[in-house]
Design a protein around this motif. Structure first.
Motif, PDB file in Angstrom:
ATOM      1  N   ILE A 127      33.624  55.756  43.647  1.00  0.00           N
ATOM      2  CA  ILE A 127      33.900  55.144  44.949  1.00  0.00           C
ATOM      3  C   ILE A 127      33.358  56.010  46.080  1.00  0.00           C
ATOM      4  O   ILE A 127      32.836  55.503  47.086  1.00  0.00           O
ATOM      5  CB  ILE A 127      35.411  54.901  45.124  1.00  0.00           C
ATOM      6  CG1 ILE A 127      35.890  53.810  44.152  1.00  0.00           C
ATOM      7  CG2 ILE A 127      35.748  54.510  46.545  1.00  0.00           C
ATOM      8  CD1 ILE A 127      35.278  52.439  44.389  1.00  0.00           C
ATOM      9  N   ALA A 128      33.456  57.319  45.928  1.00  0.00           N
ATOM     10  CA  ALA A 128      32.900  58.218  46.953  1.00  0.00           C
ATOM     11  C   ALA A 128      31.393  58.001  47.092  1.00  0.00           C
ATOM     12  O   ALA A 128      30.862  57.957  48.213  1.00  0.00           O
ATOM     13  CB  ALA A 128      33.204  59.669  46.594  1.00  0.00           C
ATOM     14  N   GLU A 129      30.698  57.860  45.961  1.00  0.00           N
ATOM     15  CA  GLU A 129      29.259  57.588  45.994  1.00  0.00           C
ATOM     16  C   GLU A 129      28.985  56.228  46.629  1.00  0.00           C
ATOM     17  O   GLU A 129      28.055  56.071  47.429  1.00  0.00           O
ATOM     18  CB  GLU A 129      28.688  57.622  44.575  1.00  0.00           C
ATOM     19  CG  GLU A 129      28.546  59.007  43.981  1.00  0.00           C
ATOM     20  CD  GLU A 129      27.414  59.802  44.607  1.00  0.00           C
ATOM     21  OE1 GLU A 129      26.613  59.214  45.380  1.00  0.00           O
ATOM     22  OE2 GLU A 129      27.334  61.010  44.338  1.00  0.00           O
ATOM     23  N   SER A 183      36.081  43.799  49.836  1.00  0.00           N
ATOM     24  CA  SER A 183      36.148  42.893  48.681  1.00  0.00           C
ATOM     25  C   SER A 183      35.874  43.575  47.345  1.00  0.00           C
ATOM     26  O   SER A 183      36.202  43.022  46.295  1.00  0.00           O
ATOM     27  CB  SER A 183      35.149  41.743  48.860  1.00  0.00           C
ATOM     28  OG  SER A 183      33.819  42.243  48.917  1.00  0.00           O
ATOM     29  N   ILE A 184      35.255  44.784  47.374  1.00  0.00           N
ATOM     30  CA  ILE A 184      34.924  45.448  46.100  1.00  0.00           C
ATOM     31  C   ILE A 184      35.538  46.843  46.030  1.00  0.00           C
ATOM     32  O   ILE A 184      36.369  47.125  45.166  1.00  0.00           O
ATOM     33  CB  ILE A 184      33.394  45.542  45.892  1.00  0.00           C
ATOM     34  CG1 ILE A 184      32.754  44.153  45.958  1.00  0.00           C
ATOM     35  CG2 ILE A 184      33.077  46.212  44.549  1.00  0.00           C
ATOM     36  CD1 ILE A 184      31.233  44.178  45.906  1.00  0.00           C
ATOM     37  N   PHE A 185      35.133  47.722  46.946  1.00  0.00           N
ATOM     38  CA  PHE A 185      35.525  49.126  46.835  1.00  0.00           C
ATOM     39  C   PHE A 185      37.030  49.318  47.003  1.00  0.00           C
ATOM     40  O   PHE A 185      37.673  50.030  46.209  1.00  0.00           O
ATOM     41  CB  PHE A 185      34.770  49.986  47.852  1.00  0.00           C
ATOM     42  CG  PHE A 185      33.280  49.757  47.867  1.00  0.00           C
ATOM     43  CD1 PHE A 185      32.616  49.252  46.756  1.00  0.00           C
ATOM     44  CD2 PHE A 185      32.527  50.063  49.000  1.00  0.00           C
ATOM     45  CE1 PHE A 185      31.244  49.039  46.768  1.00  0.00           C
ATOM     46  CE2 PHE A 185      31.160  49.857  49.024  1.00  0.00           C
ATOM     47  CZ  PHE A 185      30.514  49.337  47.925  1.00  0.00           C
ATOM     48  N   GLY A 186      37.569  48.708  48.035  1.00  0.00           N
ATOM     49  CA  GLY A 186      39.015  48.826  48.280  1.00  0.00           C
ATOM     50  C   GLY A 186      39.838  48.281  47.125  1.00  0.00           C
ATOM     51  O   GLY A 186      40.753  48.954  46.636  1.00  0.00           O
ATOM     52  N   PRO A 187      39.545  47.053  46.650  1.00  0.00           N
ATOM     53  CA  PRO A 187      40.287  46.525  45.498  1.00  0.00           C
ATOM     54  C   PRO A 187      40.176  47.384  44.242  1.00  0.00           C
ATOM     55  O   PRO A 187      41.142  47.534  43.507  1.00  0.00           O
ATOM     56  CB  PRO A 187      39.653  45.148  45.283  1.00  0.00           C
ATOM     57  CG  PRO A 187      39.200  44.736  46.641  1.00  0.00           C
ATOM     58  CD  PRO A 187      38.729  45.999  47.298  1.00  0.00           C
ATOM     59  N   ILE A 188      38.981  47.957  43.982  1.00  0.00           N
ATOM     60  CA  ILE A 188      38.852  48.833  42.811  1.00  0.00           C
ATOM     61  C   ILE A 188      39.796  50.025  42.945  1.00  0.00           C
ATOM     62  O   ILE A 188      40.496  50.401  41.988  1.00  0.00           O
ATOM     63  CB  ILE A 188      37.395  49.306  42.637  1.00  0.00           C
ATOM     64  CG1 ILE A 188      36.518  48.162  42.115  1.00  0.00           C
ATOM     65  CG2 ILE A 188      37.320  50.490  41.662  1.00  0.00           C
ATOM     66  CD1 ILE A 188      35.045  48.517  41.992  1.00  0.00           C
TER      67      ILE A 188
END
Length: 995
Positions: free
Chosen positions: A927-929, A968-973
């Motif tokens: 996620i950092a990347e 929609s992607i990073f936060g939910p992951i």
């Protein structure tokens, strides 16, 4: 504030009632009950459909319902919180049952009976006072507090767990309604997870709280000893200085596999505990002085002088403690402080002799029995603890000692290398023949780069300027050759600390446990070591149930350790070393996989130190001191309240001072042919498993990525050398995370594994042996308990996530949807990992073994020998449901990863690389990347002439704002990943400990 009513019933019952009645959990309870109903039905159907996996099917169904909007992430979050709270309550219940929790009066009564038994020669006669004194002044048992990374809950949650388990406050008062309100709110509403970024300082703080609680309970123990002595020996009881049990700690002093603790950190930590203990002595003297009447003028004066002396030493210690931290302990400042320390004006206190002599005089100056007793208890504490809250255990690795001596004897390779061994030993013996103590100072200590030499030099400075009154244990990890111990002895002599240092090899590998008695035998043939042991009056060893369990399997490790214990007893009898006691420190953790027998605390102590072993030492008249560890937050829990601490100490002393009940006819020890074959079969299974690349694939599927950080120590070993190390080998994962991975995969393989294979060799012989052996029944209780908390359907379901066929089948079921496209792509990516085949092969091996284990347990049941097997309890169902929910969440994470937009290779990182990280659940790094690659821009695009001196007409019209992807992607992951780790905590609580 006015006092509220004390609770009518148990706080734990009230917590459970609240959980049942909490309206917010109504949908979660309904979902849980539905999952249970379906799980039970599916498991019954597996008789007709054996290829079905109920765990995987439920996870798939849950995933599809989530996709269809029939349930939400919020629903699953509430279910996780409900199951976490239930697991927490179950664990609190088991803690009390495990130690056979009793109130203070009952514990005192049991201790009084125990100490009276020590005074009895037979039913009608007492032993002499001298003999009774010897028995209670001897250190019969030891508690060692360690900072193993088992801080699986926040400190606040651990404190709540202790209070619910003991049904009392941290201070020992009855819980009030307001306490229940606060504690219940914490359990029901707050996330169950460890404190963030726990460091060594925080670990040390929690360790000191546990030690403070143990000391408080020990004062009660001493009071009981004195009460019994006053009753049975009224003329002599004031001469007693009972010890009975010691407290030690290596928190801040354990450098095995760690490179992050400096010598100044260690010294700073050691000085802190001196300050704490001196403060306690001052407070205790104030309390005793405050209780004196006007007839005690001479005593008051004496105590005032003692207090003044301790206070003066306390001020010196406080000034020096703050200096010794890694950022200040260098250069000119170090020189200045060093000169002040050396130029002592007499204020420093490094010996306890003068304090004990003053307390002896004080006891003689009063006829008040209560004052006498308080003074004797304080005298016992000074004699036991010295000038610290606990004894000091330092620990290094054998390799660190080998590296230190290598140049001095021109050693090439390892010390036991064929062709060089004799030469290495001859050279080392030459050093020991000629060694003369060297003088050192803080400058030479700070300049030394070799870890081992630096530790010995630090110990020398501690003895000179901090505390010379208590022994220091020098533990050596991964020790399997006499060379290592002799090297330690050489440095102990070189730096003049051999008079107070107890060198202790740690035997924990299969080779070390097999050779341990031979190592000691060879050492006792060495004149230097033999003289050292006779001078110290003790021979010390350490065994490691955690690491040995990782190498050999838990039960076969315990049997190997027992064999070492018994060989050592026979060896010591043959050597006729009069006046030498044996100290065995059995290091084990709080979980099944690390040596904690799950049925009861009494079983746990008999498991690690069997009655047969203790009986053998007693028959040979060899004094034995047994020590055990309490590791990290999970271990400190047993000292969380006064009732817990007192009960735990009572159970330890009942074990240590009670007569071992060994059955000489126990078939495990008489039918040695079958027992040895059984042991070797079990050992072979686990050794083969550990070397199996498929086992590495299983452990490495998610590795430690489903776990929170639970301590300051790294999950993988840090090394001073880097060549020749296979970092992908399971041995490079420490014992606690290794066990934690098995817990999170759902199969406690290192406890339950291998038994089916061993049993199947002769089922009838096994059933017969089980019926005729207390030792076998005890370890089979452990195995069946572990099996009851395991289900191979669970790791098989995790493995299926890496099976391309699983994702293809899912894609086919919804073939006309966008979700199908994601699943098709995912089938290709999981195939690229190559994980599934290895995981599947390993699980097939476990399945074969488990089938034979079930046959063995069924045969025992048919023979009327029922085993502990929590098969269909709510606890086990909840455990499976937790895995089902997490499997669903992981699938959603995988599918979300399919929506990450393409990007150009960045820092040699491709999109496929990043997705592979996500498939391994390396979420934080991934996620950092992603956030760096796809930033959220809120910067200006118009740059004014007034600011930059010239106009700019350029406008960047390209939309580089990736807010949508973040939402929609990073936060939910990230959200789903956090829920996965919260499930890990609930799983640990369900099993009873982290790792």
């Amino acid at each position: 504030m006015a006092k509220l009513d004390v609770l009518d019933g148990r706080a734990l019952d009230e917590l459970r009632n609240r959980l049942k009645g909490e309206d917010r959990f109504s949908p979660a309870r309904a979902l849980r009950d539905d999952l249970e109903t379906r799980l039970v039905a599916m498991r019954q159907d597996t008789v007709k459909h054996p290829l079905d996996n109920p765990v995987l099917e439920l996870a798939h169904d849950l995933s599809e319902k989530l996709s269809a909007g029939q349930i939400s992430i919020a629903n699953l979050q509430e279910l996780i919180q409900l199951l976490s709270a239930e697991a927490f309550a179950d664990r609190a219940e088991r803690v009390g049952q495990y130690i056979n929790l009793a109130d203070q009066d009952e514990n005192r009564t049991r201790l009084a009976s125990l100490f009276k038994s020590l005074a009895c020669q037979d039913e009608d006669n007492l032993v002499s006072f001298g003999e009774f004194s010897r028995r209670v002044e001897r250190e019969a048992f030891g508690i060692v507090i360690t900072a193993h990374p088992t801080f699986g809950l926040s400190q606040e949650h651990y404190q709540a767990l202790a209070q619910f388990a003991a049904d009392e406050t941290l201070g020992g008062q009855a819980l009030e309604a307001s306490d229940l309100e606060r504690l219940s709110k914490l359990v029901i509403e707050q996330s169950h997870e460890p404190d963030q970024q726990i460091n060594l300082l925080a670990e040390h703080g929690q360790a000191q709280k546990a030690i403070e609680s143990i000391q408080q309970a020990m004062r009660e123990v001493y009071d009981v000893v004195l009460s019994v002595a006053a009753e049975l020996y009224p003329e002599n009881w004031t001469e007693l200085t009972p010890r009975v049990l010691t407290i030690a700690s290596w928190v801040g002093y354990d450098l095995d596999g760690r490179t992050d603790i400096t010598w100044a950190d260690t010294l700073h930590t050691r000085m802190k505990v001196q300050v704490a203990q001196l403060k306690y002595y001052v407070a205790a003297l104030n309390t005793i002085s405050g209780a004196l009447d006007n007839d005690h003028d001479e005593l008051a004066t004496t105590l005032a002088l003692v207090k003044s002396r301790v206070t003066l030493a306390l001020h010196v210690a406080e000034k020096e403690t703050d200096f010794f931290s890694s950022e200040y302990a260098t250069g000119d400042e170090l020189s200045e402080v060093s000169r002040r320390i050396v130029e002592d004006d007499g204020s420093r206190l490094v010996h306890t002799v003068e304090l004990i002599e003053a307390l002896n005089r004080s006891v003689a100056l009063t006829n008040d029995l209560a004052v006498k007793r308080a003074l004797i208890i304080l005298r016992s504490e000074v004699a036991n603890y010295g000038l610290a809250t606990s004894h000091m255990h330092v620990r290094l690795n054998a390799a660190q000692l080998h590296n230190a001596v290598r140049k001095s004897i021109a050693m090439e390779g390892e010390p036991d290398d064929p062709g060089r061994r004799r030469g290495n030993f001859r050279a080392l013996s030459g050093l020991l023949d000629d060694v003369k103590p060297l003088k050192i100072n803080f400058g030479s200590l700070a300049a030394e780069n070799t870890t081992a030499k630096r530790m010995f030099m630090l110990i020398a400075q501690i003895i000179k300027y901090v505390d010379a009154s208590a022994p220091i244990r020098f533990l050596i990890a991964e020790c399997d050759t006499p060379f290592t111990i002799l090297t330690a002895l050489y440095y102990a002599r070189l730096f003049g600390v051999d008079d107070v240092l107890d060198i202790s090899p740690l035997f924990e590998t299969g080779t070390a446990l097999e050779r341990g008695s031979e190592v000691i035998a060879e050492l006792l043939e060495n004149e230097h070591y033999r003289a050292y042991v006779q001078k110290r009056g003790r021979l010390c060893i350490q065994t490691g149930f955690s690491d040995a369990g990782r190498y050999l399997g838990q039960v076969s490790a315990s049997l190997a350790i027992e064999r070492l214990h018994m060989k050592l007893a026979r060896l010591m009898a043959d050597q006729k070393l009069s006046g030498v006691e044996v100290v065995i420190f059995d290091t084990h953790g709080e979980s099944i996989g690390r040596g904690a027998h799950p049925v009861s605390f009494a079983d746990r102590l008999k498991y690690v130190s069997s009655p047969m072993t203790r009986s053998l030492f007693a028959k040979n008249q060899i004094p034995l001191k047994h020590e055990v560890s309490f590791q990290g937050g999970d271990g400190y829990l047993y000292f969380g309240t006064p009732k817990l601490a007192m009960t735990t100490l009572t159970r330890l002393l009942e074990h240590a001072l009670g007569k071992p009940e060994a059955d000489d006819d126990d078939a495990f020890y008489t039918n040695t042919d079958y027992s040895l074959d059984f042991f070797l079969s079990l050992k072979s299974f686990h050794e083969t498993t550990l070397e199996n690349r498929d086992y590495a694939a299983l452990l490495g599927s998610f590795s430690t990525n489903l776990l929170y950080q639970t301590g300051s120590r790294k999950s993988k070993r840090q090394h001073e050398k880097h060549h020749g190390i296979d970092r992908g080998h399971p041995s490079q994962i420490r014992a606690i995370p290794h066990n934690a991975i098995l817990q999170q995969l759902g199969y406690l393989a290192n406890t339950a594994g291998g038994f089916g294979t061993a049993i199947s060799r002769d089922l009838d012989a096994f059933v017969k042996l089980h019926g005729e052996s207390d030792r076998v029944r005890r370890f089979m209780d452990m195995v069946s308990y572990a099996k009851g908390l395991s289900s191979l359907n669970t790791p098989e379901a995790y493995a299926a996530l890496f099976n391309p066929r699983y994702w293809l089948a899912k894609a086919y079921a919804v073939k006309h949807t966008l979700r199908s496209e994601d699943q098709l792509r995912l089938s290709e990516l999981v195939a690229d990992t190559g994980r599934y085949d290895g995981m599947s092969r390993m699980l097939q091996s476990f399945r074969r073994d488990a089938i034979s284990l079930h046959r063995g347990l069924d045969a025992l049941s048919a023979d009327g020998q029922e085993k502990v097997f929590p098969f269909d309890t709510r606890r086990r169902i909840n455990l499976i449901i937790l895995h089902v929910v997490r499997l669903c969440l992981i699938q959603e994470i995988f599918l979300l990863a399919m929506r990450i937009p393409p990007f150009a290779t960045r820092n040699d990182l491709t999109l496929d690389d990043l997705i592979q990280d996500i498939l391994a659940m390396e979420i934080p790094a991934a996620i950092a990347e992603l956030k760096a690659t796809f930033p959220v821009y809120q910067t200006q695009t118009h740059f004014d002439e007034g600011d930059y001196g010239e106009p700019s007409e350029y406008r960047d019209n390209e939309n580089r704002d990736y807010s949508k992807e973040h939402r929609s992607i990073f936060g939910p992951i990230e959200e789903l990943y956090d829920l996965c780790r919260r499930i890990s905590v609930a799983v640990s609580n369900s099993i009873g400990a982290h790792g």
